[in-house]
Design a protein around this motif. Structure first.
Motif, PDB file in Angstrom:
ATOM      1  N   SER A  52      -8.907  -3.061  -2.358  1.00  0.00           N
ATOM      2  CA  SER A  52      -8.243  -3.159  -0.850  1.00  0.00           C
ATOM      3  C   SER A  52      -6.596  -3.435  -0.927  1.00  0.00           C
ATOM      4  O   SER A  52      -6.291  -3.169   0.007  1.00  0.00           O
ATOM      5  CB  SER A  52      -8.734  -3.304   0.663  1.00  0.00           C
ATOM      6  N   VAL A  53      -6.753  -4.131  -1.311  1.00  0.00           N
ATOM      7  CA  VAL A  53      -4.691  -4.478  -1.623  1.00  0.00           C
ATOM      8  C   VAL A  53      -4.247  -3.838  -3.074  1.00  0.00           C
ATOM      9  O   VAL A  53      -3.837  -4.856  -3.845  1.00  0.00           O
ATOM     10  CB  VAL A  53      -4.446  -5.896  -1.213  1.00  0.00           C
ATOM     11  N   PRO A  54      -3.600  -3.059  -3.414  1.00  0.00           N
ATOM     12  CA  PRO A  54      -3.489  -2.372  -4.621  1.00  0.00           C
ATOM     13  C   PRO A  54      -2.131  -2.666  -4.797  1.00  0.00           C
ATOM     14  O   PRO A  54      -2.075  -2.850  -6.030  1.00  0.00           O
ATOM     15  CB  PRO A  54      -3.289  -1.056  -4.252  1.00  0.00           C
ATOM     16  N   ARG A  55      -1.378  -3.441  -4.160  1.00  0.00           N
ATOM     17  CA  ARG A  55      -0.171  -4.633  -5.043  1.00  0.00           C
ATOM     18  C   ARG A  55      -0.497  -5.475  -5.604  1.00  0.00           C
ATOM     19  O   ARG A  55      -0.246  -5.535  -6.192  1.00  0.00           O
ATOM     20  CB  ARG A  55       0.504  -4.569  -3.393  1.00  0.00           C
ATOM     21  N   TRP A  56      -2.194  -6.232  -5.260  1.00  0.00           N
ATOM     22  CA  TRP A  56      -2.278  -7.140  -5.375  1.00  0.00           C
ATOM     23  C   TRP A  56      -3.240  -6.514  -6.782  1.00  0.00           C
ATOM     24  O   TRP A  56      -3.404  -7.629  -7.528  1.00  0.00           O
ATOM     25  CB  TRP A  56      -2.847  -8.267  -4.863  1.00  0.00           C
ATOM     26  N   HIS A  57      -3.780  -5.466  -7.161  1.00  0.00           N
ATOM     27  CA  HIS A  57      -5.264  -5.403  -7.847  1.00  0.00           C
ATOM     28  C   HIS A  57      -4.603  -5.256  -9.128  1.00  0.00           C
ATOM     29  O   HIS A  57      -4.276  -4.087  -9.181  1.00  0.00           O
ATOM     30  CB  HIS A  57      -5.920  -4.287  -7.304  1.00  0.00           C
ATOM     31  N   SER A  58      -3.934  -5.665 -10.074  1.00  0.00           N
ATOM     32  CA  SER A  58      -2.894  -5.971 -11.204  1.00  0.00           C
ATOM     33  C   SER A  58      -3.275  -7.053 -12.309  1.00  0.00           C
ATOM     34  O   SER A  58      -2.900  -7.688 -11.197  1.00  0.00           O
ATOM     35  CB  SER A  58      -1.821  -5.417 -10.737  1.00  0.00           C
ATOM     36  N   SER A 114      -5.041   7.291   1.446  1.00  0.00           N
ATOM     37  CA  SER A 114      -3.870   7.834   2.605  1.00  0.00           C
ATOM     38  C   SER A 114      -4.535   7.913   4.024  1.00  0.00           C
ATOM     39  O   SER A 114      -6.288   7.825   3.865  1.00  0.00           O
ATOM     40  CB  SER A 114      -2.572   8.940   2.222  1.00  0.00           C
ATOM     41  N   LEU A 115      -4.460   7.949   5.206  1.00  0.00           N
ATOM     42  CA  LEU A 115      -4.666   8.706   6.436  1.00  0.00           C
ATOM     43  C   LEU A 115      -5.963   9.992   6.139  1.00  0.00           C
ATOM     44  O   LEU A 115      -7.245   9.804   6.542  1.00  0.00           O
ATOM     45  CB  LEU A 115      -3.868   8.889   7.671  1.00  0.00           C
ATOM     46  N   LYS A 116      -5.735  10.960   5.081  1.00  0.00           N
ATOM     47  CA  LYS A 116      -6.426  11.663   5.298  1.00  0.00           C
ATOM     48  C   LYS A 116      -8.037  11.216   4.092  1.00  0.00           C
ATOM     49  O   LYS A 116      -8.774  11.745   4.530  1.00  0.00           O
ATOM     50  CB  LYS A 116      -5.626  12.894   4.230  1.00  0.00           C
ATOM     51  N   THR A 117      -7.642  10.659   3.347  1.00  0.00           N
ATOM     52  CA  THR A 117      -8.723  11.169   2.176  1.00  0.00           C
ATOM     53  C   THR A 117      -9.411   9.343   3.880  1.00  0.00           C
ATOM     54  O   THR A 117     -11.012   9.147   3.470  1.00  0.00           O
ATOM     55  CB  THR A 117      -8.371   9.967   1.203  1.00  0.00           C
ATOM     56  N   ALA A 118      -8.695   8.191   4.346  1.00  0.00           N
ATOM     57  CA  ALA A 118      -9.771   7.238   4.777  1.00  0.00           C
ATOM     58  C   ALA A 118      -9.988   7.970   5.597  1.00  0.00           C
ATOM     59  O   ALA A 118     -11.688   7.510   6.544  1.00  0.00           O
ATOM     60  CB  ALA A 118      -8.309   6.694   5.151  1.00  0.00           C
ATOM     61  N   THR A 119      -9.337   8.696   6.715  1.00  0.00           N
ATOM     62  CA  THR A 119     -10.822   9.674   7.755  1.00  0.00           C
ATOM     63  C   THR A 119     -11.217  10.782   7.021  1.00  0.00           C
ATOM     64  O   THR A 119     -12.117  11.463   7.625  1.00  0.00           O
ATOM     65  CB  THR A 119      -9.815  10.402   8.706  1.00  0.00           C
ATOM     66  N   GLY A 120     -11.074  11.329   5.590  1.00  0.00           N
ATOM     67  CA  GLY A 120     -11.804  12.026   5.098  1.00  0.00           C
ATOM     68  C   GLY A 120     -11.771  13.855   6.384  1.00  0.00           C
ATOM     69  O   GLY A 120     -12.493  14.501   5.636  1.00  0.00           O
ATOM     70  N   LEU A 121     -11.226  14.121   6.480  1.00  0.00           N
ATOM     71  CA  LEU A 121     -10.472  14.920   7.301  1.00  0.00           C
ATOM     72  C   LEU A 121      -9.068  15.878   6.982  1.00  0.00           C
ATOM     73  O   LEU A 121      -8.935  16.536   7.288  1.00  0.00           O
ATOM     74  CB  LEU A 121      -9.718  14.743   8.994  1.00  0.00           C
ATOM     75  N   GLY A 122      -8.776  15.612   5.782  1.00  0.00           N
ATOM     76  CA  GLY A 122      -7.642  16.031   4.856  1.00  0.00           C
ATOM     77  C   GLY A 122      -8.148  17.484   4.559  1.00  0.00           C
ATOM     78  O   GLY A 122      -7.162  18.471   4.906  1.00  0.00           O
ATOM     79  N   GLU A 143      -4.375 -10.699  10.890  1.00  0.00           N
ATOM     80  CA  GLU A 143      -4.782 -11.112   9.910  1.00  0.00           C
ATOM     81  C   GLU A 143      -4.346  -9.527   8.581  1.00  0.00           C
ATOM     82  O   GLU A 143      -3.457  -9.788   7.449  1.00  0.00           O
ATOM     83  CB  GLU A 143      -6.459 -10.937   8.532  1.00  0.00           C
ATOM     84  N   MET A 144      -4.628  -8.484   8.509  1.00  0.00           N
ATOM     85  CA  MET A 144      -4.470  -7.457   7.201  1.00  0.00           C
ATOM     86  C   MET A 144      -3.561  -6.249   7.569  1.00  0.00           C
ATOM     87  O   MET A 144      -3.123  -5.079   6.505  1.00  0.00           O
ATOM     88  CB  MET A 144      -6.072  -6.293   7.361  1.00  0.00           C
ATOM     89  N   VAL A 145      -3.012  -6.095   8.902  1.00  0.00           N
ATOM     90  CA  VAL A 145      -1.598  -5.292   8.927  1.00  0.00           C
ATOM     91  C   VAL A 145      -0.801  -5.646   9.644  1.00  0.00           C
ATOM     92  O   VAL A 145      -0.901  -6.618  10.835  1.00  0.00           O
ATOM     93  CB  VAL A 145      -2.275  -4.089  10.763  1.00  0.00           C
ATOM     94  N   ALA A 193       2.005  -6.829   1.365  1.00  0.00           N
ATOM     95  CA  ALA A 193       0.963  -6.659   1.132  1.00  0.00           C
ATOM     96  C   ALA A 193       0.467  -5.603   1.752  1.00  0.00           C
ATOM     97  O   ALA A 193      -0.019  -6.004   3.069  1.00  0.00           O
ATOM     98  CB  ALA A 193      -0.344  -7.737   0.923  1.00  0.00           C
ATOM     99  N   GLU A 194      -0.170  -4.436   1.107  1.00  0.00           N
ATOM    100  CA  GLU A 194      -0.414  -3.108   2.609  1.00  0.00           C
ATOM    101  C   GLU A 194      -1.998  -3.412   2.183  1.00  0.00           C
ATOM    102  O   GLU A 194      -2.435  -2.399   0.784  1.00  0.00           O
ATOM    103  CB  GLU A 194      -0.116  -2.213   1.875  1.00  0.00           C
ATOM    104  N   HIS A 195      -3.028  -3.407   2.604  1.00  0.00           N
ATOM    105  CA  HIS A 195      -4.249  -3.562   2.788  1.00  0.00           C
ATOM    106  C   HIS A 195      -4.514  -1.913   3.407  1.00  0.00           C
ATOM    107  O   HIS A 195      -3.761  -1.736   4.136  1.00  0.00           O
ATOM    108  CB  HIS A 195      -4.833  -4.582   3.941  1.00  0.00           C
ATOM    109  N   VAL A 196      -5.225  -0.974   3.104  1.00  0.00           N
ATOM    110  CA  VAL A 196      -5.437   0.382   3.478  1.00  0.00           C
ATOM    111  C   VAL A 196      -6.065   0.043   4.660  1.00  0.00           C
ATOM    112  O   VAL A 196      -6.153   1.597   4.878  1.00  0.00           O
ATOM    113  CB  VAL A 196      -6.492   1.182   2.063  1.00  0.00           C
ATOM    114  N   VAL A 197      -6.433  -0.776   5.323  1.00  0.00           N
ATOM    115  CA  VAL A 197      -7.364  -0.217   7.090  1.00  0.00           C
ATOM    116  C   VAL A 197      -5.991   0.020   7.544  1.00  0.00           C
ATOM    117  O   VAL A 197      -6.480  -0.374   8.875  1.00  0.00           O
ATOM    118  CB  VAL A 197      -8.035  -1.722   7.002  1.00  0.00           C
ATOM    119  N   GLY A 198      -4.952  -0.517   6.750  1.00  0.00           N
ATOM    120  CA  GLY A 198      -3.525  -0.047   7.754  1.00  0.00           C
ATOM    121  C   GLY A 198      -3.459   1.195   8.287  1.00  0.00           C
ATOM    122  O   GLY A 198      -2.509   1.665   9.211  1.00  0.00           O
TER     123      GLY A 198
END
Length: 292
Positions: A130-136, A189-197, A218-220, A278-283
């Motif tokens: 959920s934090v792509p910057r760290w997931h490496s 993105s917000l499109k994929t996160a909401t499923g409204l793309g 904590e996350m944003v 660190a950009e958590h996708v929940v942001g």
């Protein structure tokens, strides 16, 4: 993510502490009174860092329960490895300080455990998809590099420290380079996160709720791009440029202290950025913009 001071101190101090213990395990640092100073410094850094981490716990009184989850939790594995490492290195320290002898086998085991402990710390963050910057794979390498550079510098290995600090600078720059593109590469993105793309480009009309909660605390967290660039430059100068320059001058104890202080200052800055950027996708649900 929110850069909590306790976690910044924990990852910075414990990294240098276990890095120093690693080199002591390999036989560096002499024996007797000199060894006592080095082991005392290493334990003050590593134990101090671990103690700082407890300040971030919601229920510190439940800390001991974390050791039972080593099968599934990297945090629990880190705690187990840290305690085992400190016990093994204590045995080595007794031999070095009071008996003027270095037990090679114990030292090698302790050095390996130091390395494993640093890796388990890094894996706490690396595992988070959920934090792509760290997931490496670069994240564990970054933690190990900083520990090795700080440890070699603190133990007084000038030539080795110069090489390791320069190598750590390269790893840090590579980590930033891949991290800045990590979130985009996931396609999230917000499109994929909401499923409204499929019906257009969604945007937040209002925040999901009116009061801060755990997620927003904590996350944003957003750091301005210009501030991030300035802090990156400052961190590189203090952590790498100044130490390498000072290590090129004739050695003296005052210069060594200034070098260590400069490196520590730079590491604290880069470690603050490690969490702040660190950009958590929940942001995405809160309108957070990816760092470019």
């Amino acid at each position: 993510m929110h850069p909590a001071p306790s976690v910044i101190l924990f990852t910075t101090l414990s990294g240098i502490g276990f890095g120093l213990l690693f080199f002591l395990g390999l036989g560096l640092g002499s024996v007797g009174g000199v060894a006592f100073v080095f082991f005392g410094m290493a334990y003050a850094l590593s134990v101090g860092g671990l103690a700082a981490s407890t300040l971030h716990l919601g229920h510190p009184e439940r800390m001991l329960k974390a050791f039972s989850q080593w099968r599934s939790s990297w945090l629990s594995r880190e705690g187990c490895c840290a305690v085992l490492t400190l016990l093994v290195m204590a045995v080595l320290g007794i031999g070095r300080v009071f008996l003027d002898v270095h037990w090679t086998f114990v030292g090698i085991v302790g050095a390996v455990l130091c390395l494993v402990t640093v890796i388990t710390t890094a894996m706490i963050y690396t595992q988070l998809k959920s934090v792509p910057r760290w997931h490496s794979p670069l994240t564990p390498l970054l933690f190990v590099a900083y520990a090795a550079a700080g440890g070699s510098l603190t133990v007084g290995q000038v030539d080795l420290a110069r090489i390791l600090i320069a190598a750590t600078a390269i790893v840090q720059l590579l980590w930033w380079r891949q991290g800045d593109r990590a979130l985009d590469k996931t396609g999230t993105s917000l499109k994929t996160a909401t499923g409204l793309g499929h019906i257009g480009t969604p945007r937040p009309f209002e925040t999901p709720h009116t009061q801060p909660n755990y997620l927003t605390r904590e996350m944003v967290f957003t750091v301005a791009r210009t501030h991030a660039k300035l802090l990156r430059l400052t961190g590189v100068v203090f952590a790498f440029v100044i130490p390498v320059f000072l290590l090129s001058l004739p050695f003296n104890h005052m210069l060594a202290a200034v070098t260590i202080l400069s490196h520590l200052t730079g590491v604290l800055i880069t470690r603050w950025l490690f969490f702040a950027e660190a950009e958590h996708v929940v942001g995405l649900y809160y309108g957070a913009k990816p760092i470019r």
